[in-house]
Design a protein around this motif. Structure first.
Motif, PDB file in Angstrom:
ATOM      1  N   PRO A  14      12.715  12.645  -1.080  1.00 57.84           N
ATOM      2  CA  PRO A  14      12.549  11.582  -0.033  1.00 57.84           C
ATOM      3  C   PRO A  14      13.705  11.797   0.974  1.00 57.84           C
ATOM      4  N   GLY A  15      13.302  11.511   2.185  1.00 61.35           N
ATOM      5  CA  GLY A  15      14.194  11.787   3.394  1.00 61.35           C
ATOM      6  C   GLY A  15      13.533  13.242   4.186  1.00 61.35           C
ATOM      7  N   GLY A  16      12.630  14.121   3.402  1.00 62.55           N
ATOM      8  CA  GLY A  16      12.038  15.142   3.857  1.00 62.55           C
ATOM      9  C   GLY A  16      10.948  14.922   4.696  1.00 62.55           C
ATOM     10  N   SER A  17      10.263  16.072   5.256  1.00 65.61           N
ATOM     11  CA  SER A  17       9.108  15.993   6.439  1.00 65.61           C
ATOM     12  C   SER A  17       8.013  16.903   5.776  1.00 65.61           C
ATOM     13  N   LEU A  18       6.742  16.381   6.231  1.00 68.72           N
ATOM     14  CA  LEU A  18       5.692  17.416   6.000  1.00 68.72           C
ATOM     15  C   LEU A  18       4.597  17.163   7.343  1.00 68.72           C
ATOM     16  N   ARG A  19       3.887  18.211   7.473  1.00 70.90           N
ATOM     17  CA  ARG A  19       3.002  18.149   8.647  1.00 70.90           C
ATOM     18  C   ARG A  19       1.747  18.380   8.174  1.00 70.90           C
ATOM     19  N   LEU A  20       0.722  17.390   8.455  1.00 68.30           N
ATOM     20  CA  LEU A  20      -0.743  17.438   7.942  1.00 68.30           C
ATOM     21  C   LEU A  20      -1.424  18.117   8.955  1.00 68.30           C
ATOM     22  N   SER A  21      -2.599  18.640   8.736  1.00 67.74           N
ATOM     23  CA  SER A  21      -3.450  19.350   9.935  1.00 67.74           C
ATOM     24  C   SER A  21      -4.839  19.025   9.437  1.00 67.74           C
ATOM     25  N   CYS A  22      -5.670  18.475  10.108  1.00 72.24           N
ATOM     26  CA  CYS A  22      -7.171  18.508  10.031  1.00 72.24           C
ATOM     27  C   CYS A  22      -8.002  19.012  11.175  1.00 72.24           C
ATOM     28  N   ALA A  23      -8.765  20.059  10.784  1.00 71.43           N
ATOM     29  CA  ALA A  23      -9.409  20.745  11.847  1.00 71.43           C
ATOM     30  C   ALA A  23     -11.139  20.609  11.455  1.00 71.43           C
ATOM     31  N   LYS A  86       9.317   8.252   2.358  1.00 71.40           N
ATOM     32  CA  LYS A  86       9.569   7.536   1.370  1.00 71.40           C
ATOM     33  C   LYS A  86       9.085   7.702   0.139  1.00 71.40           C
ATOM     34  N   PRO A  87       9.236   7.365  -1.146  1.00 68.75           N
ATOM     35  CA  PRO A  87       8.234   7.254  -2.244  1.00 68.75           C
ATOM     36  C   PRO A  87       7.368   6.525  -1.991  1.00 68.75           C
ATOM     37  N   GLU A  88       7.198   5.478  -1.393  1.00 74.83           N
ATOM     38  CA  GLU A  88       6.164   4.567  -1.024  1.00 74.83           C
ATOM     39  C   GLU A  88       4.893   5.379  -0.131  1.00 74.83           C
ATOM     40  N   ASP A  89       5.395   6.281   0.573  1.00 70.83           N
ATOM     41  CA  ASP A  89       4.382   7.106   1.346  1.00 70.83           C
ATOM     42  C   ASP A  89       3.580   8.019   0.578  1.00 70.83           C
ATOM     43  N   THR A 114      -5.616  15.181   1.199  1.00 71.81           N
ATOM     44  CA  THR A 114      -4.650  16.102   0.678  1.00 71.81           C
ATOM     45  C   THR A 114      -3.576  15.251   0.034  1.00 71.81           C
ATOM     46  N   GLN A 115      -3.136  15.610  -1.119  1.00 68.47           N
ATOM     47  CA  GLN A 115      -1.851  14.947  -1.739  1.00 68.47           C
ATOM     48  C   GLN A 115      -0.623  14.932  -1.039  1.00 68.47           C
ATOM     49  N   VAL A 116      -0.044  13.989  -1.013  1.00 65.34           N
ATOM     50  CA  VAL A 116       1.510  13.765  -0.477  1.00 65.34           C
ATOM     51  C   VAL A 116       2.231  13.153  -1.526  1.00 65.34           C
ATOM     52  N   THR A 117       3.253  13.950  -2.061  1.00 62.13           N
ATOM     53  CA  THR A 117       4.148  13.276  -3.123  1.00 62.13           C
ATOM     54  C   THR A 117       5.510  13.293  -2.678  1.00 62.13           C
ATOM     55  N   VAL A 118       6.148  12.188  -2.712  1.00 67.07           N
ATOM     56  CA  VAL A 118       7.450  11.950  -2.226  1.00 67.07           C
ATOM     57  C   VAL A 118       8.320  11.393  -3.501  1.00 67.07           C
ATOM     58  N   SER A 119       9.018  12.463  -3.940  1.00 69.68           N
ATOM     59  CA  SER A 119       9.777  12.039  -5.144  1.00 69.68           C
ATOM     60  C   SER A 119      11.091  13.230  -5.365  1.00 69.68           C
ATOM     61  N   SER A 120      12.023  12.782  -6.036  1.00 68.28           N
ATOM     62  CA  SER A 120      13.427  13.363  -6.147  1.00 68.28           C
ATOM     63  C   SER A 120      13.121  13.984  -7.561  1.00 68.28           C
TER      64      SER A 120
END
Length: 120
Positions: A14-23, A86-89, A114-120
């Motif tokens: 939680p509080g972190g960042s990710l960047r998704l790409s789609c080509a 956030k976890p709800e993302d 693509t799976q995004v998991t937000v968890s501590s």
């Protein structure tokens, strides 16, 4: 036929960042609107953000101020920068593009997700 290849998902705190790409690749005249959707377990697929070919953007209220959608028209790629996660993302994120064929018709295509998991 158009192929969409997504990347950038993963596990983040939680509080972190990710960047998704789609080509997008294949044979087409142009790409119109590009969107990101997400689907959490037990939920309907929902729109997260969209961007037109001339850069107009729209966001779901739940991600405004945290997510940024952008595109590189030369590379036929759409990005989703996700900050303050956030976890709800947590969800599978899908890209969706509307493509104009050489015959003038529009067709939309979906990525595999693509799976995004937000968890501590």
């Amino acid at each position: 036929q158009v192929q969409l290849v997504e990347s950038g998902g993963g596990l983040v705190q939680p509080g972190g960042s990710l960047r998704l790409s789609c080509a997008a690749s294949g044979r087409f005249f142009s790409i119109d609107v590009m969107r990101w959707y997400r689907q959490a377990p037990g939920n309907e697929r929902e729109s997260v953000a969209g961007i037109t070919s001339n850069g107009i953007t729209v966001y779901d209220d739940s991600v405004k101020g945290r997510f940024t959608i952008s595109r590189d028209n030369a590379e036929n790629t759409v990005y989703l920068q996700m900050n303050s996660l956030k976890p709800e993302d947590t969800a599978v994120y899908y890209c969706n593009v509307w493509v104009r064929g050489y015959g003038g018709s529009y067709v939309d295509y979906w990525g595999r997700g693509t799976q995004v998991t937000v968890s501590s």
